[in-house]
Design a protein around this motif. Structure first.
Motif, PDB file in Angstrom:
ATOM      1  N   CYS A  55      54.988  34.185  48.457  1.00 38.14           N
ATOM      2  CA  CYS A  55      55.358  32.867  47.950  1.00 38.14           C
ATOM      3  C   CYS A  55      55.878  33.049  46.522  1.00 38.14           C
ATOM      4  CB  CYS A  55      54.157  31.935  47.949  1.00 38.14           C
ATOM      5  SG  CYS A  55      53.433  31.657  49.573  1.00 38.14           S
ATOM      6  N   PHE A  56      57.013  32.445  46.205  1.00 31.58           N
ATOM      7  CA  PHE A  56      57.650  32.663  44.916  1.00 31.58           C
ATOM      8  C   PHE A  56      57.702  31.373  44.097  1.00 31.58           C
ATOM      9  CE2 PHE A  56      59.251  35.894  47.803  1.00 31.58           C
ATOM     10  CZ  PHE A  56      59.046  37.047  47.070  1.00 31.58           C
ATOM     11  N   CYS A  57      57.345  31.497  42.831  1.00 31.62           N
ATOM     12  CA  CYS A  57      57.297  30.357  41.916  1.00 31.62           C
ATOM     13  C   CYS A  57      58.197  30.634  40.712  1.00 31.62           C
ATOM     14  CB  CYS A  57      55.856  30.125  41.452  1.00 31.62           C
ATOM     15  SG  CYS A  57      55.630  28.748  40.297  1.00 31.62           S
ATOM     16  N   HIS A  58      58.980  29.642  40.321  1.00 30.66           N
ATOM     17  CA  HIS A  58      59.883  29.835  39.188  1.00 30.66           C
ATOM     18  C   HIS A  58      59.109  29.929  37.879  1.00 30.66           C
ATOM     19  CE1 HIS A  58      63.179  29.112  36.306  1.00 30.66           C
ATOM     20  NE2 HIS A  58      63.928  29.660  37.243  1.00 30.66           N
ATOM     21  N   VAL A  59      59.573  30.800  36.996  1.00 30.83           N
ATOM     22  CA  VAL A  59      58.848  31.066  35.754  1.00 30.83           C
ATOM     23  C   VAL A  59      58.718  29.825  34.882  1.00 30.83           C
ATOM     24  CG1 VAL A  59      60.942  31.865  34.551  1.00 30.83           C
ATOM     25  CG2 VAL A  59      58.683  32.656  33.796  1.00 30.83           C
ATOM     26  N   SER A  60      59.705  28.948  34.907  1.00 35.33           N
ATOM     27  CA  SER A  60      59.617  27.742  34.064  1.00 35.33           C
ATOM     28  C   SER A  60      58.446  26.861  34.485  1.00 35.33           C
ATOM     29  CB  SER A  60      60.932  26.948  34.133  1.00 35.33           C
ATOM     30  OG  SER A  60      61.160  26.462  35.447  1.00 35.33           O
ATOM     31  N   GLU A  61      58.206  26.763  35.794  1.00 35.53           N
ATOM     32  CA  GLU A  61      57.093  25.945  36.269  1.00 35.53           C
ATOM     33  C   GLU A  61      55.761  26.651  36.043  1.00 35.53           C
ATOM     34  OE1 GLU A  61      58.816  22.951  39.466  1.00 35.53           O
ATOM     35  OE2 GLU A  61      58.737  24.997  40.304  1.00 35.53           O
ATOM     36  N   ALA A  62      55.760  27.980  36.104  1.00 34.30           N
ATOM     37  CA  ALA A  62      54.548  28.729  35.780  1.00 34.30           C
ATOM     38  C   ALA A  62      54.177  28.536  34.315  1.00 34.30           C
ATOM     39  CB  ALA A  62      54.746  30.208  36.088  1.00 34.30           C
ATOM     40  N   VAL A  63      55.170  28.537  33.432  1.00 31.99           N
ATOM     41  CA  VAL A  63      54.928  28.330  32.000  1.00 31.99           C
ATOM     42  C   VAL A  63      54.383  26.925  31.756  1.00 31.99           C
ATOM     43  CG1 VAL A  63      56.070  28.064  29.757  1.00 31.99           C
ATOM     44  CG2 VAL A  63      56.523  30.079  31.165  1.00 31.99           C
ATOM     45  N   ASP A  64      54.896  25.942  32.493  1.00 33.19           N
ATOM     46  CA  ASP A  64      54.334  24.583  32.397  1.00 33.19           C
ATOM     47  C   ASP A  64      52.824  24.613  32.622  1.00 33.19           C
ATOM     48  OD1 ASP A  64      56.836  23.470  32.001  1.00 33.19           O
ATOM     49  OD2 ASP A  64      57.108  22.898  34.093  1.00 33.19           O
ATOM     50  N   ALA A  65      52.429  25.310  33.681  1.00 30.33           N
ATOM     51  CA  ALA A  65      51.009  25.361  34.037  1.00 30.33           C
ATOM     52  C   ALA A  65      50.195  26.109  32.995  1.00 30.33           C
ATOM     53  CB  ALA A  65      50.850  26.019  35.406  1.00 30.33           C
ATOM     54  N   VAL A  66      50.722  27.231  32.526  1.00 28.70           N
ATOM     55  CA  VAL A  66      50.018  28.047  31.536  1.00 28.70           C
ATOM     56  C   VAL A  66      49.743  27.240  30.267  1.00 28.70           C
ATOM     57  CG1 VAL A  66      50.306  29.994  29.950  1.00 28.70           C
ATOM     58  CG2 VAL A  66      50.765  30.290  32.398  1.00 28.70           C
ATOM     59  N   MET A  67      50.750  26.532  29.788  1.00 20.71           N
ATOM     60  CA  MET A  67      50.573  25.756  28.562  1.00 20.71           C
ATOM     61  C   MET A  67      49.607  24.594  28.757  1.00 20.71           C
ATOM     62  SD  MET A  67      54.358  25.852  26.816  1.00 20.71           S
ATOM     63  CE  MET A  67      53.794  24.833  25.470  1.00 20.71           C
ATOM     64  N   TYR A 100      28.378  33.761  28.234  1.00 29.03           N
ATOM     65  CA  TYR A 100      27.262  34.312  27.443  1.00 29.03           C
ATOM     66  C   TYR A 100      27.529  34.354  25.943  1.00 29.03           C
ATOM     67  CZ  TYR A 100      25.818  35.704  32.105  1.00 29.03           C
ATOM     68  OH  TYR A 100      25.464  35.693  33.431  1.00 29.03           O
ATOM     69  N   GLN A 101      28.820  34.262  25.552  1.00 27.23           N
ATOM     70  CA  GLN A 101      29.141  34.297  24.124  1.00 27.23           C
ATOM     71  C   GLN A 101      29.769  32.992  23.628  1.00 27.23           C
ATOM     72  OE1 GLN A 101      28.339  36.797  22.168  1.00 27.23           O
ATOM     73  NE2 GLN A 101      27.789  38.367  23.663  1.00 27.23           N
ATOM     74  N   GLY A 102      30.104  32.109  24.558  1.00 29.05           N
ATOM     75  CA  GLY A 102      30.663  30.818  24.149  1.00 29.05           C
ATOM     76  C   GLY A 102      32.127  30.860  23.788  1.00 29.05           C
ATOM     77  N   LEU A 103      32.823  31.946  24.122  1.00 33.08           N
ATOM     78  CA  LEU A 103      34.249  32.042  23.802  1.00 33.08           C
ATOM     79  C   LEU A 103      35.045  31.266  24.851  1.00 33.08           C
ATOM     80  CD1 LEU A 103      36.451  33.374  21.991  1.00 33.08           C
ATOM     81  CD2 LEU A 103      36.576  35.188  23.738  1.00 33.08           C
ATOM     82  N   PRO A 104      35.884  30.314  24.435  1.00 36.27           N
ATOM     83  CA  PRO A 104      36.666  29.544  25.422  1.00 36.27           C
ATOM     84  C   PRO A 104      37.775  30.406  26.036  1.00 36.27           C
ATOM     85  CG  PRO A 104      37.213  28.864  23.174  1.00 36.27           C
ATOM     86  CD  PRO A 104      36.080  29.828  23.055  1.00 36.27           C
ATOM     87  N   THR A 105      37.586  30.806  27.275  1.00 40.82           N
ATOM     88  CA  THR A 105      38.574  31.625  27.981  1.00 40.82           C
ATOM     89  C   THR A 105      39.015  30.909  29.253  1.00 40.82           C
ATOM     90  OG1 THR A 105      36.857  32.823  29.206  1.00 40.82           O
ATOM     91  CG2 THR A 105      37.622  33.808  27.135  1.00 40.82           C
ATOM     92  N   VAL A 106      40.305  31.037  29.553  1.00 38.69           N
ATOM     93  CA  VAL A 106      40.903  30.462  30.762  1.00 38.69           C
ATOM     94  C   VAL A 106      41.589  31.593  31.510  1.00 38.69           C
ATOM     95  CG1 VAL A 106      42.558  28.792  31.687  1.00 38.69           C
ATOM     96  CG2 VAL A 106      41.302  28.270  29.574  1.00 38.69           C
ATOM     97  N   ILE A 107      41.406  31.650  32.814  1.00 38.68           N
ATOM     98  CA  ILE A 107      41.975  32.723  33.631  1.00 38.68           C
ATOM     99  C   ILE A 107      43.046  32.143  34.550  1.00 38.68           C
ATOM    100  CG2 ILE A 107      41.498  34.450  35.431  1.00 38.68           C
ATOM    101  CD1 ILE A 107      38.533  34.377  34.273  1.00 38.68           C
ATOM    102  N   VAL A 108      44.200  32.794  34.579  1.00 37.00           N
ATOM    103  CA  VAL A 108      45.309  32.358  35.430  1.00 37.00           C
ATOM    104  C   VAL A 108      45.686  33.487  36.378  1.00 37.00           C
ATOM    105  CG1 VAL A 108      47.762  31.749  35.445  1.00 37.00           C
ATOM    106  CG2 VAL A 108      46.230  30.701  33.777  1.00 37.00           C
ATOM    107  N   ARG A 109      45.835  33.146  37.658  1.00 40.08           N
ATOM    108  CA  ARG A 109      46.241  34.123  38.672  1.00 40.08           C
ATOM    109  C   ARG A 109      47.631  33.752  39.199  1.00 40.08           C
ATOM    110  NH1 ARG A 109      40.578  33.597  41.955  1.00 40.08           N
ATOM    111  NH2 ARG A 109      39.231  34.700  40.457  1.00 40.08           N
ATOM    112  N   PRO A 110      48.679  34.384  38.700  1.00 39.77           N
ATOM    113  CA  PRO A 110      50.034  34.059  39.169  1.00 39.77           C
ATOM    114  C   PRO A 110      50.345  34.703  40.515  1.00 39.77           C
ATOM    115  CG  PRO A 110      50.124  35.763  37.488  1.00 39.77           C
ATOM    116  CD  PRO A 110      48.683  35.355  37.597  1.00 39.77           C
ATOM    117  N   PHE A 111      51.087  33.963  41.332  1.00 40.77           N
ATOM    118  CA  PHE A 111      51.554  34.452  42.632  1.00 40.77           C
ATOM    119  C   PHE A 111      53.073  34.651  42.566  1.00 40.77           C
ATOM    120  CE2 PHE A 111      47.465  32.986  43.780  1.00 40.77           C
ATOM    121  CZ  PHE A 111      47.138  33.400  45.072  1.00 40.77           C
ATOM    122  N   ASN A 112      53.518  35.867  42.401  1.00 40.47           N
ATOM    123  CA  ASN A 112      54.940  36.210  42.469  1.00 40.47           C
ATOM    124  C   ASN A 112      55.819  35.250  41.661  1.00 40.47           C
ATOM    125  OD1 ASN A 112      53.712  37.201  45.304  1.00 40.47           O
ATOM    126  ND2 ASN A 112      55.319  38.593  44.614  1.00 40.47           N
TER     127      ASN A 112
END
Length: 339
Positions: A216-228, A166-178
């Motif tokens: 389910c556990f994911c390593h932080v380095s791979e999570a950061v890859d996805a976030v970026m 409704y405001q045109g702000l570019p937002t991205v939502i991430v749901r991390p799993f453990n």
């Protein structure tokens, strides 16, 4: 790129700040040190292009000033951890709701792109074989404090989505799993560092319930890859993405594996939820991510399995505990000298 990372001294935030810095970006790390630790950023302290700011995401003037100076906001700051939410639910709700709204309001002034870190907790009791981003949320009573975190983060998502639609702000939502890895502590209920610390000290590993619940556990380095990657992709705006590793393990099996990998003589003690938390506490029996959406858009496909993840955490916690013991000894020596 110049980026603001809220919660920059936290577990995931510090790894993100580190990665952005190593890739040559200018980074502002904001944290109030309520759960974060500025020592997490020792590897980039003093480097050009990195700025540490102590402050709160609920400080509108501060947020306006910081957001005005950047191209991208990574909003990771939050009240996290089951233990902390149960101990002070009002503070948790205030931070997770008002804080996110303040960040988005500041970004709206300049149209600055925002990635909002949510949580897999939003799915609640849904025990589907694989949770897609559009899966139904199955929560307990709103009067059960345990669900206040999931409820607040779901509202954060709703707000972020509304700002985009409704405001045109570019937002991205991430749901991390453990997300797990070095620098995570067990202070707020995080299970892997808690188990590892108990095993290294030769203490009993405390498994809540009967240990049949899975994660389910994911390593932080791979999570950061996805976030970026998601933050940079123009087609990610207005969408939510699961970030995790689909490899599933029961908490009992996890405890047994930690004992085996540390070579510990520790045993396992089963603790009823009523003893670990409080009467009426509700846990999720199962939580497995469907990462198809992130894989198809940015190629997210985590490869680190549980054993190497655990070995890395064990190595890190061994060093941290040794450093802590040495510091305690130095403290005892200083106190003895004064006496």
């Amino acid at each position: 790129m110049k980026a603001l990372v809220t919660g920059g001294a936290g577990f995931i935030g510090s790894h993100l700040v580190e990665r952005l810095t190593h890739e040559g970006h200018h980074v502002i790390a904001l944290d109030d040190a309520s759960t974060g630790d500025w020592r997490n950023l020792d590897t980039v302290a003093g480097r050009s292009g990195v700025e540490f700011v102590s402050g709160s995401i609920m400080d509108a003037d501060l947020m306006n000033r910081l957001v005005d100076s950047v191209d991208q906001v990574f909003h990771l700051a939050a009240a996290v951890g089951v233990r902390r939410i149960l101990d002070d639910p009002i503070a948790g709700l205030r931070t997770n709701l008002r804080g996110t709204e303040t960040v988005l309001d500041s970004a709206l002034r300049t149209g600055t792109r925002v990635l909002v870190m949510s949580t897999s907790e939003v799915y609640g009791h849904n025990t589907a074989d694989s949770l897609h981003e559009d899966a139904s949320r199955v929560l307990g009573s709103p009067l059960v404090t345990r669900w206040s975190y999931a409820a607040a983060k779901a509202l954060d998502e709703t707000i972020a989505y509304a700002y985009w639609r409704y405001q045109g702000l570019p937002t991205v939502i991430v749901r991390p799993f453990n997300i797990v890895g070095p620098r995570q502590t067990g202070h707020y209920g995080m299970v892997i560092p808690r188990f590892v610390d108990q095993a290294l000290r030769g203490e009993q590993l405390t498994v809540h319930g009967d240990g049949s619940q899975t994660r389910c556990f994911c390593h932080v380095s791979e999570a950061v890859d996805a976030v970026m990657a998601l933050a940079a992709h123009p087609e990610a705006a207005g969408k939510a993405f699961n970030i995790g590793h689909p490899e599933e393990v029961s908490i009992l099996e996890l405890a047994q594996q930690v004992i085996a990998l540390t070579g510990s003589s520790s045993t396992i003690r089963f603790v009823p939820y009523t003893e670990a938390y409080a009467e009426g506490f509700e846990d999720m029996h199962r939580r497995v991510p469907d990462i198809t959406r992130a894989r198809e858009l940015v190629g997210f496909a985590p490869t680190l399995t549980l054993e190497p993840i655990l070995r890395g955490v064990i190595e890190h916690r061994t060093s941290a505990l040794a450093a802590g013991d040495a510091a305690a000894v130095r403290g005892e020596v200083r106190r003895a000298a004064v006496q």
